[in-house]
Design an enzyme around this catalytic site. Structure first.
Site, PDB file in Angstrom:
ATOM      1  N   ASN A   1      -3.029   5.950   4.180  1.00 50.19           N
ATOM      2  CA  ASN A   1      -2.397   4.719   3.644  1.00 50.19           C
ATOM      3  C   ASN A   1      -3.217   3.457   4.055  1.00 50.19           C
ATOM      4  O   ASN A   1      -3.406   3.039   5.269  1.00 50.19           O
ATOM      5  CB  ASN A   1      -0.881   4.523   4.517  1.00 50.19           C
ATOM      6  CG  ASN A   1      -0.310   3.298   4.020  1.00 50.19           C
ATOM      7  OD1 ASN A   1      -0.427   2.451   3.408  1.00 50.19           O
ATOM      8  ND2 ASN A   1       0.807   2.892   5.073  1.00 50.19           N
TER       9      ASN A   1
ATOM     10  N   MET B   1       0.940  -1.265  -0.017  1.00 52.12           N
ATOM     11  CA  MET B   1       0.097  -0.035  -0.108  1.00 52.12           C
ATOM     12  C   MET B   1       0.953   1.085   0.065  1.00 52.12           C
ATOM     13  O   MET B   1       2.004   1.281  -0.044  1.00 52.12           O
ATOM     14  CB  MET B   1      -0.826   0.021   1.264  1.00 52.12           C
ATOM     15  CG  MET B   1      -1.831  -1.170   1.201  1.00 52.12           C
ATOM     16  SD  MET B   1      -2.717  -1.742  -0.194  1.00 52.12           S
ATOM     17  CE  MET B   1      -3.817  -0.297  -0.155  1.00 52.12           C
ATOM     18  N   CYS B   2       0.313   2.312   0.054  1.00 53.21           N
ATOM     19  CA  CYS B   2       0.970   3.586  -0.099  1.00 53.21           C
ATOM     20  C   CYS B   2       2.018   3.831   1.119  1.00 53.21           C
ATOM     21  O   CYS B   2       1.885   3.007   1.922  1.00 53.21           O
ATOM     22  CB  CYS B   2       0.084   4.846  -0.083  1.00 53.21           C
ATOM     23  SG  CYS B   2      -1.445   4.715  -1.249  1.00 53.21           S
ATOM     24  N   ARG B   3       2.891   4.812   0.808  1.00 49.81           N
ATOM     25  CA  ARG B   3       3.624   5.170   1.918  1.00 49.81           C
ATOM     26  C   ARG B   3       3.468   6.708   2.198  1.00 49.81           C
ATOM     27  O   ARG B   3       2.988   7.415   1.353  1.00 49.81           O
ATOM     28  CB  ARG B   3       5.292   5.291   1.588  1.00 49.81           C
ATOM     29  CG  ARG B   3       5.550   4.289   0.677  1.00 49.81           C
ATOM     30  CD  ARG B   3       6.118   2.999   1.622  1.00 49.81           C
ATOM     31  NE  ARG B   3       4.780   2.265   1.840  1.00 49.81           N
ATOM     32  CZ  ARG B   3       4.714   0.853   2.442  1.00 49.81           C
ATOM     33  NH1 ARG B   3       5.777   0.541   3.211  1.00 49.81           N
ATOM     34  NH2 ARG B   3       3.864  -0.006   2.485  1.00 49.81           N
TER      35      ARG B   3
ATOM     36  N   VAL C   1       3.328   8.666  -1.454  1.00 49.59           N
ATOM     37  CA  VAL C   1       3.597   7.997  -2.669  1.00 49.59           C
ATOM     38  C   VAL C   1       2.525   6.825  -2.617  1.00 49.59           C
ATOM     39  O   VAL C   1       2.273   6.466  -1.631  1.00 49.59           O
ATOM     40  CB  VAL C   1       5.033   7.318  -2.813  1.00 49.59           C
ATOM     41  CG1 VAL C   1       5.972   8.477  -2.921  1.00 49.59           C
ATOM     42  CG2 VAL C   1       5.585   6.546  -1.385  1.00 49.59           C
TER      43      VAL C   1
END
Length: 247
Positions: free
Chosen positions: A114, A1-3, A87
């Site tokens: 996130n 998943m996202c950061r 990101v």
């Protein structure tokens, strides 16, 4: 998943968080250490938001952060004492567009998510129905993160604190969509609130600054994990960890 990450403290270059550390946000985009829930890299967009004396600036793209050749020089030249950056690894079926890249924002607020809302889009439909129709018609993107932002923003507009807004939305979404991963991050440039629900989160603070990040930016032992199911609230000089059930 996202950061994602946030920083409050003395002004630093954006690059001090995004590019310079050994495990910077940029490096995490292509070499993450913890991608629980799926995905291998974070190449579906990125965004930086920071507070200035004139207001909030957001710089978002729908391309990998490593492909933006202007960003390293921009990051080295821009200083701020309040930064939120992210990101993106898009959930399958959600669009890869610039407006879907966090941070989302309004006024002094910057927000990132996130994780994933389980059972999207049917699970949060009743929650979405509680919002003003104009808010739904003007969503930044048809994504779970954009809806979470509007739910948080609705509470902020009604006078809720940062902590009340994120904790309240997490509680509502978990009731509607059990099993969701809800690491939310919100700042107004003076304080921040973050939740750890289903994904990793760490922080570093010496009570002159605080950095909160999905993954530590380096191997210094000063980094501390945020326990799952916890709300973190902080300023540059103060920090509180509270179980979400007590928030």
């Amino acid at each position: 998943m996202c950061r994602h990450l946030a920083y409050l403290g003395p002004p630093v270059p954006l690059s001090a968080l995004v590019f310079d550390p050994p495990h910077s946000l940029s490096r995490q985009s292509w070499a993450p250490r913890d991608m629980r829930g799926g995905g291998t890299i974070n190449a579906d967009g990125f965004g930086l938001g920071w507070h200035t004396s004139g207001g909030v600036v957001r710089y978002c793209r729908n391309t990998p952060i490593w492909s933006d050749t202007t960003l390293p020089s921009l990051g080295a030249s821009v200083l701020s004492g309040s930064i939120l950056a992210a990101v993106r690894s898009a959930t399958a079926g959600m669009p890869v567009v610039e407006t879907a890249a966090a941070p989302f924002g309004e006024g002094p607020w910057l927000f990132s998510h996130n994780g994933v809302v389980a059972g999207w889009p049917s699970s949060p439909a009743k929650l979405a129905g509680t919002l003003p129709v104009t808010d739904l018609l003007t969503l930044d993107a048809p994504t779970d993160a954009a809806l979470l932002w509007v739910l948080v923003r609705d509470r902020l507009r009604a006078g809720a604190s940062l902590a009340e807004a994120v904790a309240g939305v997490v509680a509502e979404v978990l009731r509607a969509a059990p099993g969701s991963r809800l690491n939310l991050l919100l700042t107004d440039g003076v304080a921040l609130a973050a939740t750890a629900v289903g994904h990793s989160l760490s922080y570093m603070s010496d009570f002159s600054f605080i950095t909160v990040a999905t993954e530590p930016l380096d191997d210094r032992p000063a980094w501390r994990p945020v326990p799952d199911g916890t709300l973190l609230t902080a300023t540059a000089t103060d920090l509180t960890l509270t179980p979400l059930g007590e928030a």
